[in-house]
Design a protein around this motif. Structure first.
Motif, PDB file in Angstrom:
ATOM      1  N   ASP A 171       0.869  -1.173   0.000  1.00  0.00           N
ATOM      2  CA  ASP A 171       0.000   0.000   0.000  1.00  0.00           C
ATOM      3  C   ASP A 171       0.908   1.226   0.000  1.00  0.00           C
ATOM      4  O   ASP A 171       1.471   1.598   1.036  1.00  0.00           O
ATOM      5  CB  ASP A 171      -0.897  -0.008   1.237  1.00  0.00           C
ATOM      6  CG  ASP A 171      -1.921   1.127   1.255  1.00  0.00           C
ATOM      7  OD1 ASP A 171      -1.603   2.220   0.742  1.00  0.00           O
ATOM      8  OD2 ASP A 171      -3.014   0.922   1.791  1.00  0.00           O
ATOM      9  N   ASN A 173       0.351   4.407  -0.341  1.00  0.00           N
ATOM     10  CA  ASN A 173      -0.089   5.578   0.408  1.00  0.00           C
ATOM     11  C   ASN A 173       0.249   5.445   1.885  1.00  0.00           C
ATOM     12  O   ASN A 173       0.815   6.360   2.493  1.00  0.00           O
ATOM     13  CB  ASN A 173      -1.590   5.778   0.220  1.00  0.00           C
ATOM     14  CG  ASN A 173      -2.105   7.009   0.926  1.00  0.00           C
ATOM     15  OD1 ASN A 173      -1.530   8.100   0.815  1.00  0.00           O
ATOM     16  ND2 ASN A 173      -3.201   6.866   1.659  1.00  0.00           N
ATOM     17  N   LYS A 258       1.272  -7.392   8.475  1.00  0.00           N
ATOM     18  CA  LYS A 258       1.388  -6.062   7.883  1.00  0.00           C
ATOM     19  C   LYS A 258       2.546  -5.316   8.533  1.00  0.00           C
ATOM     20  O   LYS A 258       2.596  -5.170   9.755  1.00  0.00           O
ATOM     21  CB  LYS A 258       0.079  -5.278   8.052  1.00  0.00           C
ATOM     22  CG  LYS A 258      -1.105  -5.930   7.347  1.00  0.00           C
ATOM     23  CD  LYS A 258      -2.371  -5.110   7.504  1.00  0.00           C
ATOM     24  CE  LYS A 258      -3.550  -5.767   6.796  1.00  0.00           C
ATOM     25  NZ  LYS A 258      -3.340  -5.850   5.347  1.00  0.00           N
TER      26      LYS A 258
END
Length: 299
Positions: A171, A173, A258
């Motif tokens: 991801d 961003n 993550k």
């Protein structure tokens, strides 16, 4: 000599046999092979069926004896590469030994734990699992927009520009990488700040942070001395210094973990320090380019 077509009725199923061509058609009066069954009975009475019409047919080639399922001209002994989308081959397990089944036999093994269900191939002695290597995760990203890193608190590095993401696991961003599977991953982070007057004995800490468990998985420290004092030409003023470095860690991650990269520093007494980025992101030869990068590789 008179040519005759013999019509055969087999349990309510109409068949057509030509003694001249030695071809039998089931559901079609225009067989294209020794045995040709038209499942949908949509073939024309003359000419060659279209690929769409043949997609529901069964044929034994009169030239090779090969079997085609949805294919009028099978290229191998069993050919099912039709224009349709339902071309799966169903397999089941067998308790036969690999030697009994013979080399080249295949089966769907649902018994052999702990690896789980797999396609297996016999080499004549043992059953070997057919392994398909997944697309490994490879992420390459760089910073082309600056970011302020607050003094004394860890800041997530986000708003990356992705150069490559082979498994769509990053991801950009948020700067969060999600492990696609259980495995080992290497993270390489390079960073560089804009010039400031830094404190003596200050440090920058690169952190690799699990956002699910809120834990630091690994951290790397880099220490810095006091900024150099200028010459008399600089009125003996303390010069600005650019703090930078690189950190490499290898982590064992579970699927779905993550991880985000963070920076912590105490380079100055208060406030924030900005990351140095290029002033022209379209120019790869720009000397200010390439200081803040992130690379992630799955082993």
């Amino acid at each position: 000599m008179n040519k005759k077509m013999i019509i055969v009725v087999l349990g309510g199923m109409h068949g057509f046999f030509s003694p001249v061509n030695a071809q039998t058609g089931i559901g079609t009066s225009n067989p294209q092979g020794i045995l040709h069954a038209d499942g949908a009975r949509d073939n024309a009475a003359t000419g060659t069926p279209t690929a769409a019409q043949a997609a529901n047919d069964f044929i034994i080639s009169k030239a090779t004896g090969f079997l085609g399922l949805g294919v009028l001209e099978p290229k191998v002994k069993l050919d099912m590469r039709s224009v349709g989308s339902e071309n799966a081959l169903g397999l089941n397990t067998t308790m036969m030994s690999a030697a009994s089944a013979g080399a080249g036999a295949i089966r769907y093994d649902v018994i052999n734990a702990p690896a789980g269900a797999k396609i297996e191939v016999s080499d004549g002695s043992v059953w070997n699992k057919a392994y398909v290597a997944p697309q490994k995760a490879v992420v390459v990203a760089r910073k082309i927009t600056s970011q302020s890193i607050t003094q004394g608190s860890a800041t997530n590095i986000g708003n990356w520009s992705v150069v490559r993401d082979m498994s769509n696991s990053f991801d950009a961003n948020l700067g969060v990488f999600t492990a696609p599977r259980d495995g080992t991953y290497t993270f390489l982070l390079t960073f560089n700040f804009n010039g400031i007057v830094i404190n003596d004995g200050s440090r920058v800490e690169s952190q690799f942070y699990n956002t699910t468990t809120n834990t630091v998985l690994a951290s790397v420290y880099k220490t810095f001395g006091q900024s150099m004092t200028g010459t008399s030409d600089d009125a003996n003023a303390t010069r600005s210094t650019q703090a930078g470095g690189s950190s490499t860690v290898t982590l064992t991650l579970n699927a779905g973990a993550k991880v985000v990269t963070r920076l912590w520093h105490n380079l100055i007494s208060s406030g924030a320090v900005t990351l140095r980025v290029t002033s022209n992101s379209t120019d790869p030869t720009n000397p200010d380019d390439g200081f803040n990068n992130l690379t992630i590789i799955e082993h």
